[in-house]
Every structure is written in C-alpha cells, then in structure tokens.
Design an enzyme around this catalytic site. Structure first.
Site, PDB file in Angstrom:
ATOM      1  N   PHE A  12       0.820  -1.222   0.000  1.00 49.61           N
ATOM      2  CA  PHE A  12       0.000   0.000   0.000  1.00 49.61           C
ATOM      3  C   PHE A  12       0.855   1.274   0.000  1.00 49.61           C
ATOM      4  CE2 PHE A  12      -2.460   2.608   3.367  1.00 49.61           C
ATOM      5  CZ  PHE A  12      -3.073   3.405   2.412  1.00 49.61           C
ATOM      6  N   ILE A  13       1.664   1.469   1.026  1.00 43.59           N
ATOM      7  CA  ILE A  13       2.416   2.725   1.164  1.00 43.59           C
ATOM      8  C   ILE A  13       3.612   2.750   0.204  1.00 43.59           C
ATOM      9  CG2 ILE A  13       3.768   4.161   2.758  1.00 43.59           C
ATOM     10  CD1 ILE A  13       1.957   3.007   5.034  1.00 43.59           C
ATOM     11  N   THR A  36       2.363  -9.781   1.580  1.00 49.83           N
ATOM     12  CA  THR A  36       1.046  -9.111   1.647  1.00 49.83           C
ATOM     13  C   THR A  36       0.834  -8.201   0.443  1.00 49.83           C
ATOM     14  OG1 THR A  36       2.017  -7.365   3.009  1.00 49.83           O
ATOM     15  CG2 THR A  36       0.861  -9.122   4.180  1.00 49.83           C
ATOM     16  N   ASP A  52      13.280 -11.512   0.170  1.00 48.45           N
ATOM     17  CA  ASP A  52      12.947 -11.111   1.536  1.00 48.45           C
ATOM     18  C   ASP A  52      14.064 -10.227   2.105  1.00 48.45           C
ATOM     19  OD1 ASP A  52      11.083 -12.737   3.948  1.00 48.45           O
ATOM     20  OD2 ASP A  52      12.622 -11.257   4.461  1.00 48.45           O
ATOM     21  N   GLN A  76       5.615  -6.474   8.051  1.00 44.28           N
ATOM     22  CA  GLN A  76       4.205  -6.829   8.288  1.00 44.28           C
ATOM     23  C   GLN A  76       3.672  -5.809   9.291  1.00 44.28           C
ATOM     24  OE1 GLN A  76       1.862  -8.232  10.356  1.00 44.28           O
ATOM     25  NE2 GLN A  76       3.074  -8.163  12.250  1.00 44.28           N
ATOM     26  N   TYR A 141       4.517  -6.470  17.530  1.00 44.15           N
ATOM     27  CA  TYR A 141       4.759  -5.599  16.370  1.00 44.15           C
ATOM     28  C   TYR A 141       5.455  -4.305  16.809  1.00 44.15           C
ATOM     29  CZ  TYR A 141       3.257  -2.131  12.820  1.00 44.15           C
ATOM     30  OH  TYR A 141       3.210  -1.123  11.896  1.00 44.15           O
ATOM     31  N   LYS A 145       9.326  -2.929  15.889  1.00 47.84           N
ATOM     32  CA  LYS A 145       9.542  -1.631  15.237  1.00 47.84           C
ATOM     33  C   LYS A 145      10.431  -0.737  16.112  1.00 47.84           C
ATOM     34  CE  LYS A 145       7.079  -1.618  11.339  1.00 47.84           C
ATOM     35  NZ  LYS A 145       7.611  -1.263  10.030  1.00 47.84           N
TER      36      LYS A 145
END
Ligand code: NAD
Length: 305
Positions: A12-13, A36, A52, A76, A141, A145
């Site tokens: 998406f981004i 994804t 990857d 992800q 998550y 990050k």
C-alpha cells in the site's frame, strides 16, 4: 533525479511512494517478498527484486548498485499477526532493518528513512502524544519496530543517517482489502462492500489519528531534502483525535443501502486510543494542507466501487 531503494513497493504505502518518485523522474529499485503485496501494485519502471529483506542473499543481487537513499517500508503491519507469530514478526520487522543497515554501510549509502509506527508508544493518556514519551509497546509488532528504531539510532555513529517516521493510522486508495487483519479503514470498508455489514472488534469510542497515504508520501519525500530530519523519530499524523464510530458512520453515510454495524470482541494488544502531537513534524518537515478525513474516506470508498 536520484536512485532509491524502496522496500515493499508491492504494498500500500510503498507503491504510493514509488509512484511519486517515478513521476519525479527518479529511479526506483524494490525488494518485496509478495507476502502481503501484489506484483500488480508495482508501478511501471520500478526494478523488482523478488526476495525477503531478512534474507542476506537478497543483497547480493544489488551489491553493485548505489543509492541516494533507502526507504525501508517493507514489513508486516498487523498487531494481531504479531501475536499469532512473534518470531516471524521480529524477523520481518527488525532483522530486516539490521541487514539493510549493514547493506547501506557496505555500499556507502548514508541515508535511510524508515516506516515506524505509533504502536511503539503503548498505552498513553487521552492527550496528544509527542516523541519524547516513554515507549512501552503493547504488541510484538510495536516491540520489533522499536528495536528497528534503536538499530537505526546506533548505526548513526557509523555514518548512516536515518529518520524513523512513526506513522499513525494510514488509509487511502490502494490499501489491501483482502487482508482483514491489517488496517482499520480497509477492514471496515471491505466488510461493508462485501457483506453490507461491519463487525468492529472493539468499542466505538476508541480513538485514533488517521492520515491519508498521500500525506504520508509527502512526509517521506520531504525527509530527503531536510537535513534536520536526520537522527529523529517523528510522528506522522494529523494531530486530530477521531473516534472509531466516526470512521464507521462516515463510511456508512456513503451508501444508499442499509448497512448494519456491530461492535463486539477485541484484538490482542489493541490500545484504547492514541493521537499525535505533530509539533515536531510541522517544525521539521514544514506544514502543508492535509487531506480532510471525510473527503479522504469518501473518495476511497468511490475508488473501490
Ligand atoms: N498502513 C498503516 O496504517 C501503517 C501504520 C504504521 C506503520 N506502517 C508501516 O508501513 C509499512 C508499509 O505498510 P503497508 O500498510 O503499506 O503494508 P502492506 O502490507 O500493504 O505492504 C508491505 C509490503 O512489504 C512486503 N514485505 C513484507 N515483509 C517483507 C520482507 N520481509 N521482505 C520483503 N518484503 C516484505 C509485502 O509483500 C508488502 O508488499 C510497514 O512496515 C508498516 O509496518 C503502516
């Protein structure tokens, strides 16, 4: 004109950022494992390495290239999935950053801009949250990050100048409507269009700070030329507190048919509410007119109809 490595362009981004760079006349190379993302999202003109970012061997394929900057967008982004498989999450969201940093040093690339998240903060009081807040993530998550942000901080001393953009809730056209564990707006929209029913996991009075993908792309691009953004973690948001119920109602108001809604259950690691203090963003990146939330949601709905 420059040459950039943008990881995650099938998503998406990343795809929105790559489109903008290509339209500026820049050259873009991407690494994406299509976990994804979709190959069809990758704009024409982008050199695609199917691999990857957490695999050391992938960097051999681009060992002879040089880049003006690296945008590390791949990862992800579901708190829920990070609970299903924390090991996968740390590989994709933290180990990949370390490998990219090593690669940056090897090829002499001195600039890296990272897609971090508001999930690094954890539970916070009901007021705008600034970057000096203590970070105590509530999801695996957020932990991964935050680890990446810290790796970036440490690598500053080796000459890789980085900026972590702590993205709040990003929405807009191109958001993945098939992944029902990722992206609040896309999850609600996918359900509404398919079932004429929205099942919200969690209460209507939770709140977030929603930012349109075009404004996120603008922030990434601005970082490139702003010296004082180096070494910082910056909130990327609108500074506006929006209730989950407001998002749902705006979406429902776009439809002529009757849409039913229920609020039930929850998601592990989900926090009740957070919105951003955007003083640092305004000061460092400068101000611009952001996409209005209601207009943004309506045009997103139309783009999928
Ligand atoms: N969308 C949001 O609201 C939001 C908010 C905060 C942070 N972020 C961060 O922004 C980034 C992009 O999010 P998005 O919404 O575009 O997600 P997305 O799932 O649409 O895109 C991620 C892309 O990265 C690829 N990818 C994932 N892991 C990879 C790996 N290890 N190696 C190579 N490719 C890999 C996927 O195939 C996909 O194309 C993510 O890092 C996410 O954590 C997103």
């Amino acid at each position: 004109m420059g040459r950039y490595l943008v990881t995650g362009v099938a998503g998406f981004i990343g795809s929105a950022l790559a489109k903008r760079l290509i339209s500026n006349g820049d050259e873009v190379v991407t690494i994406d494992n299509l976990s994804t993302g979709y190959q069809s999202n990758i704009p024409d003109g982008v050199t695609f390495i199917n691999g990857d970012c957490g695999d050391l061997n992938v960097y051999d394929k681009i060992a002879n290239l040089s880049f003006d900057a690296i945008f590390h967008i791949a990862g992800q982004s579901s708190g829920e999935i990070s609970f299903d498989d924390p090991i996968y999450d740390i590989k994709t969201n933290a180990e990949s950053t370390l490998l990219l940093l090593k690669y940056s040093m090897k090829i002499g690339c001195k600039r890296l801009i990272f897609a971090s998240t508001m999930s690094v903060y954890g539970v916070k009081p009901d007021c705008p949250i600034n970057e000096d807040e203590n970070c105590k993530p509530e999801s695996f998550y957020g932990v991964a990050k935050l680890a990446s942000e810290n790796y970036l901080r440490i690598y500053q001393q080796y000459g890789v100048h980085s900026t972590s953009l702590r993205l709040f809730n990003v929405y807009g056209p191109g958001q993945n409507m098939k992944n029902l564990k990722q992206g609040m707006v896309s999850i609600f929209l996918a359900q509404m269009l398919k079932n004429k029913h929205i099942h919200v996991k969690g209460s209507p009075d939770r709140y977030r700070d929603f930012i349109h993908v075009d404004d996120v792309v603008e922030a990434f691009i601005r970082c490139l030329n702003i010296e004082k953004s180096k070494g910082l973690a910056i909130n990327i948001a609108t500074g506006k507190k929006t209730l989950v119920s407001e998002i749902v109602e705006t979406m429902v108001s776009t439809q002529k048919e009757n849409i039913t809604v229920n609020y039930e259950g929850g998601t592990p690691g989900d926090i009740h509410g957070i919105y951003a203090d955007i003083s640092l963003m305004n000061d460092v990146l400068g101000e611009w007119k952001k996409v209005d939330l209601h207009d943004g949601i309506k045009s997103m709905v139309n783009s999928y109809l």
